[in-house]
Motif scaffolding. Structure first.
Motif, PDB file in Angstrom:
ATOM      1  N   ILE A 129       0.829  -1.211   0.000  1.00  0.00           N
ATOM      2  CA  ILE A 129       0.000   0.000   0.000  1.00  0.00           C
ATOM      3  C   ILE A 129       0.863   1.260   0.000  1.00  0.00           C
ATOM      4  CG2 ILE A 129      -1.681   1.342   1.338  1.00  0.00           C
ATOM      5  CD1 ILE A 129      -3.006  -1.158   2.197  1.00  0.00           C
ATOM      6  N   MET A 130       1.965   1.227   0.726  1.00  0.00           N
ATOM      7  CA  MET A 130       2.837   2.408   0.782  1.00  0.00           C
ATOM      8  C   MET A 130       3.391   2.753  -0.602  1.00  0.00           C
ATOM      9  SD  MET A 130       2.456   3.433   3.732  1.00  0.00           S
ATOM     10  CE  MET A 130       3.621   4.790   3.756  1.00  0.00           C
ATOM     11  N   ARG A 131       3.744   1.705  -1.363  1.00  0.00           N
ATOM     12  CA  ARG A 131       4.255   1.944  -2.729  1.00  0.00           C
ATOM     13  C   ARG A 131       3.180   2.591  -3.592  1.00  0.00           C
ATOM     14  NH1 ARG A 131       8.923  -0.191  -1.544  1.00  0.00           N
ATOM     15  NH2 ARG A 131       9.240   1.883  -0.727  1.00  0.00           N
ATOM     16  N   VAL A 132       1.948   2.097  -3.430  1.00  0.00           N
ATOM     17  CA  VAL A 132       0.840   2.654  -4.205  1.00  0.00           C
ATOM     18  C   VAL A 132       0.682   4.134  -3.881  1.00  0.00           C
ATOM     19  CG1 VAL A 132      -1.672   2.635  -4.496  1.00  0.00           C
ATOM     20  CG2 VAL A 132      -0.409   0.474  -4.343  1.00  0.00           C
ATOM     21  N   ARG A 133       0.702   4.461  -2.605  1.00  0.00           N
ATOM     22  CA  ARG A 133       0.452   5.845  -2.186  1.00  0.00           C
ATOM     23  C   ARG A 133       1.579   6.784  -2.597  1.00  0.00           C
ATOM     24  NH1 ARG A 133      -2.171   4.340   3.348  1.00  0.00           N
ATOM     25  NH2 ARG A 133      -4.055   3.361   2.535  1.00  0.00           N
ATOM     26  N   GLU A 134       2.790   6.238  -2.794  1.00  0.00           N
ATOM     27  CA  GLU A 134       3.878   7.078  -3.304  1.00  0.00           C
ATOM     28  C   GLU A 134       3.532   7.618  -4.684  1.00  0.00           C
ATOM     29  OE1 GLU A 134       7.772   5.282  -3.462  1.00  0.00           O
ATOM     30  OE2 GLU A 134       7.516   4.531  -1.427  1.00  0.00           O
ATOM     31  N   ASN A 135       2.800   6.813  -5.439  1.00  0.00           N
ATOM     32  CA  ASN A 135       2.494   7.178  -6.823  1.00  0.00           C
ATOM     33  C   ASN A 135       1.202   7.947  -6.985  1.00  0.00           C
ATOM     34  OD1 ASN A 135       4.723   6.055  -8.125  1.00  0.00           O
ATOM     35  ND2 ASN A 135       3.840   4.005  -7.964  1.00  0.00           N
ATOM     36  N   VAL A 136       0.399   7.962  -5.927  1.00  0.00           N
ATOM     37  CA  VAL A 136      -0.928   8.554  -6.026  1.00  0.00           C
ATOM     38  C   VAL A 136      -1.067   9.631  -4.952  1.00  0.00           C
ATOM     39  CG1 VAL A 136      -3.402   8.092  -6.049  1.00  0.00           C
ATOM     40  CG2 VAL A 136      -1.813   6.317  -6.801  1.00  0.00           C
ATOM     41  N   GLY A 137      -0.986  10.882  -5.364  1.00  0.00           N
ATOM     42  CA  GLY A 137      -1.126  11.984  -4.411  1.00  0.00           C
ATOM     43  C   GLY A 137      -2.596  12.276  -4.177  1.00  0.00           C
TER      44      GLY A 137
END
Ligand code: ADP
Ligand code: MG
Length: 240
Positions: free
Chosen positions: A72-80
Motif C-alpha cells: 500500500i505504501m508503494r501505491v500511495r507514493e504514486n498517487v497523491g
C-alpha cells in the motif's frame, strides 16, 4: 494510467459503489461529479486504498493495487491526494510538511527534499511562507500547501476530493488556478468537484455518479449541454 473494472464497495449492508468501470489515460483530467452521498469520495479513496474495495480490480500505472500482495505504501507514493480539509501536519512548518514524506518514505536527502520543497512552494505562490506554521495561513494558502505537499512525492496521479469546498469564496480561485497550472504540466488528475465552471473548462472528461453507479462518462461539452440521463439532467438543473 488508471483502470477500474467492476469496482464494488460496501460498508456493511450498504453498497456504495455498484460496479464502476472506467479507464483514465495518462495526462487525462477527469472531473467526478454527482449528488452528495453518491459515492464520489469512496470511489476516489478506492484508488489509493484509503478504502479497500469489496470486489473489482483497480490498477494504476500497470500495478494491480487491489491485489492483496500489493504494498500500500508503494501505491500511495504514486498517487497523491488532496482533501477538502487540507490535513496538513500542524506541528510542522510549511516546508517541513513538504519534506517529511519524501525524506521518511522515499529516503530522499534533506538537501534534495528542501530544494524540491522550495521549488514547489514557489510554484504555488507561497515561497515566502516556507517557515510559517499551518495555523498562520488562510484556507486557500493551506490548500495550496497541501497540493505542493502531494506533488513533493512526485506522484504519477493526483486525486482531489472537493479541494475548494471548505474555502471562503474569495479563496477558491487561487486554488483552482494552481490546479489548472498543474493540468498544463501533463499530470493525470481525478477531481471530485462542485465547481462546474472549472470542470467544464479544465476536464477532458466528466464522470457522473449517482447512487454508486457511473451514470454518464462524457466530454464536458457534451455532458453539460446535453446530458443523456434524466438523473444527470435533474442534478444539473438543481445546481446550475
Ligand atoms: P460522496 O462523496 O459522493 O458524498 P461518499 O463516498 O462519501 O459520497 O459516501 C457514499 C455513501 O457511503 C454514503 O451513504 C456514506 O454514508 C457511506 N460511507 C462513506 N464512507 C463510509 C464509512 N467509512 N463507513 C460507512 N459508511 C460510509
Ligand atoms: Mg465526498
Amino acid at each position: 494510467m488508471i483502470n477500474v473494472e467492476n469496482l464494488h464497495k460496501s460498508f456493511g449492508k450498504n453498497e456504495v459503489l455498484k460496479g464502476i468501470s472506467t479507464t483514465i489515460k495518462e495526462k487525462e483530467v477527469v472531473a467526478v461529479i454527482g449528488p452528495s452521498g453518491s459515492g464520489k469520495s469512496t470511489f476516489l479513496r478506492c484508488m489509493n486504498l484509503l478504502e479497500e474495495p469489496t470486489s473489482g480490480v483497480v490498477s494504476i500505472n500497470g500495478q494491480v493495487i487491489t491485489d492483496k500482495k500489493t504494498n500500500i505504501m508503494r501505491v500511495r507514493e504514486n498517487v497523491g491526494m488532496v482533501f477538502q480539509h487540507f490535513h496538513l501536519f500542524p506541528h510542522m512548518t510549511v516546508l517541513e510538511n513538504l519534506t517529511y514524506a519524501p525524506m521518511t518514505v522515499k529516503g530522499v536527502s534533506r538537501e534534495t527534499a528542501v530544494a524540491k520543497g522550495k521549488e514547489l512552494l514557489q510554484k504555488v505562490g507561497l515561497a515566502q511562507k516556507a517557515n510559517e506554521f499551518p495555523n498562520r495561513l488562510s484556507g486557500g494558502q493551506k490548500q495550496r500547501v497541501a497540493i505542493a505537499r502531494a506533488l513533493a512525492m512526485e506522484p504519477k496521479v493526483m486525486l482531489f476530493d472537493e479541494p475548494t469546498s471548505a474555502l471562503d469564496p474569495e479563496m477558491v480561485k487561487e486554488v483552482l488556478d494552481v490546479m489548472k497550472s498543474l493540468t498544463e504540466t501533463g499530470m493525470t488528475m481525478v477531481i471530485v468537484t462542485h465547481e462546474m465552471g472549472f470542470a467544464r473548462e479544465v476536464a477532458d472528461r466528466v464522470l457522473f455518479l449517482d447512487g454508486g453507479v457511473l451514470v454518464e462518462d462524457a466530454p464536458p461539452a457534451e455532458f453539460f449541454s446535453a446530458p443523456k440521463s434524466k438523473r444527470a439532467k435533474d442534478f444539473l438543473e438543481k445546481i446550475l
